[in-house]
Design a protein around this motif. Structure first.
Motif: not given
Length: 123
Positions: A6, A93, A97, A101
């Motif tokens: 992350t 990010v 994801k 995250a």
């Protein structure tokens, strides 16, 4: 989920999320301390008005101060949630994801439960 998955979270984002957790807890606590109805309402007995929990006592309603506190906390929650969700970090990010995250940030910044809360053991 690891930091390498992350990336690390910026300090200002972590602080916003921590503040969001604190305000959510304060809001829940405030609501739990209030009468069940915002406006004054006469209670009812078991079997009347769809009560499944037995008798429902009269509610004196919330005071103006209690209403103002609830409104202030709701507004603060909206602002903090918007600041966390709209933080520029999320653009860094990968889209696939971001949910993981976001959950990781929430988990990392959630305060430890107090010893007197349910689900915790006293030392």
């Amino acid at each position: 989920m690891t930091d390498s998955d992350t990336g690390s979270f910026p300090d200002d984002l972590r602080q916003l999320q921590e503040r969001l957790h604190r305000v959510q807890a304060e809001y829940r606590s405030h609501l739990a301390s209030l009468p069940w109805s915002v406006e004054p309402v006469k209670g009812w007995g078991r079997g009347e008005r769809y009560s499944h929990r037995g008798d429902v006592p009269d509610s004196p309603g919330w005071s103006e101060e209690e209403k103002e506190t609830a409104a202030r906390l709701q507004q603060e929650l909206r602002e903090l949630a918007g600041a966390v969700a709209g933080h520029p970090h999320w653009a860094t990010v990968p889209a696939e994801k971001r949910v993981a995250a976001r959950m990781d940030l929430k988990k990392r910044t959630r305060p430890a439960p107090a010893a007197d809360e349910p689900g915790t053991e006293a030392a």
